[in-house]
Structure formats: C-alpha cells, structure tokens
Design an enzyme around this catalytic site. Structure first.
Site: not given
Lengths: 278, 274
Positions: A30, A61, A83, A85-86, A113, A211-212, A235, A247
């Site tokens: 990201s 992306h 991802h 989560y997609e 990230a 998340m990746s 963050n 985000h």
C-alpha cells in the site's frame, strides 16, 4: 486446470514480452508502488490482461506487473497485490508468486504497510522482517501438494533469509536510513485490530501487524525462493496511541517516507545485483 | 454484496410496514436473557421466519423473533435469539440483523451474551461491561468486496465499545446499587467449550470472558457506524486451572438467576440514554 497449468499459461503470456529473465521479484505494498516507476526499459502487464490473475480492488494499489532493470538488476515488480480480505482465496493471493518463481525469480522482496505494535517503533519507520506469525487461520498450501512446486511440509525456520536481513541492514546503512527489525503478524483484516487484540499480539511476540505478506512468503518458501521482507510502519496499532486509525493515514505516512523507502529499496537491489555478480 | 444490500432493504421494508415505531436502540439478547423483550411496551413481534431473507435460529433457549416498541422511554427493537456462527451460518448471515437494524434507523446497539468467566476474580452471575474484544472466531464478516455505502474498507476498531455508553451503563449500575465487572470478551467460534489449555491461553492473551457470539455483530455495527454497548452475563467460570466442565443447562440456569438484575440494569441504562 491445475495450478501448474494455470501458472504456465500466465508465464507464457509474460515471457513472450520479456527480453531477459527477472532475478528479483518485488511485491510493493500500500502506497509503496512508486518504486516500480523507477524501473528502466519497463514492460508493463495489467493484471486483468494476464491469464489467471484477478483484478486488484483496493485504493492505493495499481494492479500491474512491471518488468525491467532496476539499478542494473533484472526485476519484476507487483504494483498492487491480492489481499485475502478482498475475498480472494489463498491460492489466488499467492498465484503471482508462483508465476514469478516460474519466470526465474530467485529472490523475493516483499513490502507492506503495517501497524506498529512494538512501542519503540514510530510511524514512518522501515522495518526488516525477521520472522512472521500467521494469524490468518488459513494457509495457501492447504489441499493436495504438487511436488513439482515444493515439498508437502515446507520448513519455515528461516522463512526470511538471515543473509538477506544482513544485506538489508547494510543497504539501510548505505542509504543513510536507520532500519528497525521485527516480527510481522499477518491478520486477515479488513477491520483494524482492537486495542485488546494489539496487546495480545504484543504478548505473543509480534512487532507489527498487517493484512498481507504471510501467504506470499509461505508460497515463496514452498517454491524455494529466498525472501526479504520490509514493512513500512504507516501508523501505530490501535491503543498504542490514543487516536483512531484510517486508511488515509496509512497512505499519508507511506507518502511521507517514500524517499527513504525508495533509497533503501534501490540500495537493496544494488546489493542483490552485486551479490549476483560475485 | 449487492444482493446483501437488496436483502437488507427488503427485510427492513417488510418490517417497517408492521412497526409502529422508529427504533433508535437495538438490543441483541443472549442465551437465557431474552425475557427482557417481554418488558417492551406496545410490542410488535415478528418471527424471524416471517422476515424476508432472515436466517432461522436453531439453538435451545433462543426464541427467534424481533420485538419492537418502547422501553424506558426509548424506541427499541430487540432480537430475542440470535444467529451463531457455530450453527453453520456465514458471518454475513450472523450479522444480517444488525444491517437491518441500521436500515431501520438504529443508532445504538446494546449487545448482550452469556459467557464464561476466565478472570478468577469474577463469579457466576456477575454482569460485565465489555470494554473491548478479541476476535478468535477465525473469520470476519467484512471479508470480500466492500461497499462504501455500508461502511469503510478498513474500519477502525480502536473504540469498538463506546466509552460514553460504557460510562452511562456503569453509572446506571451504580444508581441501582449494582457493582459491575469490566473486561475483555474473547469471541470464539464454538460449538465446543474451550479446553483447560485453551482457557489458559486465552487468559494469557488478555481475555476476561469467553463466548461464542457478539464479536461479528459488533464488527458489523462499527462498520455501519452504530455505537455499541456490550454486556456479558457470566454464567459459568472458565478458569483453565480449575475447570470442571460446563453444560448448556448450567448456562441457562445461571442466566435465569441473573436475569432480574440484568433486566433492571438494561432498563436503567436505557432510561439514562439521551
């Protein structure tokens, strides 16, 4: 169609356009896709045009493969990734890694990230990933194993190559950027963690969470690739600071540290190139 | 995703034709706690099976209807019985009623559950304000493409349980002379209760209570921008070092005993809401 057949179809499509074999694969997370813009003599493949690839859906992306030379090294970069989560299954998430390996890639540099758990980290820090914890409740190698791709039970004791960790440390030094080191926890998302979850992840040994990366590294190791991982702390994770997460903040931070990230990555690739020549 | 939105809309529309109020507060009533819905004035009751696209509840001790009306001056809609992940529903089904509540105009959600107490200072029958949760269900209701009209791609969960509502609930408890516990709820998939080793692990990971619901509903409520208050009723002790085994009957029995206090607490909380 088997995974190998599907992979070979994608490989044929890409290979017909390439003038040389990429040695290093890059997965750009990201807000970090900008590195691909520095690739010379670039051949660009939109994901939707590559057989077997899905489209990428997240803001920040781009969704394309870029092959060419970076600091003299023949590379192929993923600008945008798939991802979990997609809603993609783990096989789809890791398909590009299979394709890169079949194209001849030997070293994979994964970037992401991530939210900082380790309180000595700050937003904007770059962290060399030393190891990972899979908290995604899934694994891309579930199901029948194809021995042509890799072993049934891949060793993960050195998922992130210690030599590449040292190489990245030296690269950071050369680029004049102080790098942290730590353990990456892969969560499914798409919710950011609760403060209680962040405390839990700290307890079990995590330094940052995202998340990746974890599925891709599992597939890469299965496929015998060497892996280097670099997280950008976009963050601090929930509860570390008294503020909500967004985000937008992730993208803002990656934008702010872009030049550091680019310098470190270019230095890494330069060193990989030198390493290859020795 | 598109279908889900259509289904939510159709379910809400069908309910709106029956309801004579505009509910602002949603209640999800956990195992053995459903009797609170009997206190709702001018109730309009709708069985889940009569609502388009609603899943149907299968677990004992869950009635399976929505009850809308007034309670302590608030316009409410209560779920008497909920959908559990362990029953085989998808996370989207489990959280479908929360989407429908949002569509009906609900702004605050009071989610309740019966759970096991892992914190050794808790006792069966204690009521706990949920301060935060840990999702150990292994799934997330927001997996898949996101619809920005429903909520953000990456919802912030740093204050999943509203501080303001927690304070209101704590003050409400104080004003009726109850002492409340506070803590972190760990959501597991079930349907097995946790082993002693698993309970020790969850305790080490920072959990105070453990149960098989709530987490998916709260994730979706937060995604939808609904403020959440969570109240757990500790029906059995789940301390890994001294676990003796637990049955669903026991859970229901303790919940039944705690029920009068639970009902009083929720009513007092509702009457304190602005």
């Amino acid at each position: 169609m088997s995974l190998v057949e599907k992979r070979d179809e994608a490989v044929r499509y890409i290979q017909s356009e390439l003038s040389e074999t990429p040695k290093t694969g890059l997965i750009l997370g990201s807000g970090l896709g900008v590195l691909a813009d520095e690739i010379e003599d670039a051949k660009v493949f939109a994901y939707e045009d590559i057989p077997g690839f899905s489209g990428s859906t997240v803001a920040g992306h781009a969704g394309r493969l870029v092959a060419g030379r970076l600091k003299g090294e023949p590379v192929i970069a993923m600008q945008g990734r798939f991802h979990y989560y997609e809603g993609h299954d783990m096989k789809t998430v890791t398909f590009p890694v299979r394709v890169m390996a079949a194209l001849g890639v030997e070293t994979l540099v994964v970037t992401n990230a991530a939210g900082g758990i380790n309180e000595s980290f700050n937003a904007g820090d770059l962290v060399i990933i030393e190891d990972q914890i899979n908290m995604m409740n899934d694994n891309p190698l579930m199901g029948k194993n194809d021995e042509a791709l890799g072993p049934r039970f891949p060793d993960m004791s050195t998922a992130y190559d210690p030599k590449l960790v040292a190489l990245a440390e030296a690269a950071g030094h050369n680029a004049g950027v102080a790098l942290q080191k730590g353990v990456y926890v892969g969560n499914t998302g798409p919710t950011y963690e609760t403060p209680a979850e962040v405390r839990m992840l700290a307890t079990i040994g995590g330094d940052m969470v995202g998340m990746s990366t974890v599925p891709e590294v599992i597939a890469a190791r299965h496929n015998g690739l060497r892996v280097l991982g670099i997280s950008c702390i976009s963050n601090m994770a929930a509860g570390i600071l008294d503020q909500p997460l967004s985000h937008d903040e992730v993208i803002e931070t990656t934008e702010r540290v872009k030049s550091d990230f680019l310098n470190v990555m270019k230095s890494v690739v330069t060193k990989l190139n030198e390493e290859g020549e020795n | 995703m598109k279908d889900m939105k259509v289904h939510v809309h159709e379910a809400a529309k069908s309910l709106q034709q029956k309801l004579n109020n505009e509910p602002k507060v949603g209640l999800i009533l956990g195992s053995g706690l459903g009797d609170l819905a009997e206190e709702i004035e001018n109730p309009v009751k709708t069985k889940y099976e009569d609502i388009p696209h609603f899943p149907v509840s299968t677990v004992e001790g869950h009635a399976g209807q929505l009850v809308a009306g007034s309670l302590e001056g608030q316009e409410v809609i209560a779920m008497q019985g909920r959908f559990h992940y362990y029953e085989g529903y998808s996370m989207q089904d489990v959280t479908f009623p929360v989407r429908v509540m949002k569509e009906l105009g609900v702004e605050k959600l009071i989610v309740t559950n019966a759970c096991g107490g892992m914190n050794p200072s808790f006792q069966p029958g204690d009521l706990m304000i949920i301060e935060d949760h840990i999702n150990m269900t292994g799934d997330n209701p927001l997996m898949g493409p996101n619809d920005e009209e429903l909520g953000p791609r990456f919802p912030d969960m740093s204050t999943a349980y509203s501080k303001e509502l927690r304070d209101i609930c704590e003050n409400a408890a104080e004003s009726i002379g109850f002492s409340m516990q506070k803590g972190v709820y760990v959501g597991i998939s079930g349907p097995t209760f946790m082993s002693a080793a698993e309970l020790k692990m969850l305790r080490k990971l920072g959990g105070d209570t453990v149960g098989m619901s709530t987490v998916p509903e709260v994730i979706v409520a937060r995604h939808a921008g609904i403020e959440v208050l969570g109240i757990s009723c500790i029906t059995d002790m789940a301390v890994g070092e001294e676990i003796e085994g637990v049955s669903h009957d026991e859970v229901i029995e303790t919940a039944t005993k705690a029920k009068p206090r639970f009902i009083q607490l929720v009513k007092q909380t509702l009457s304190s809401l602005a």
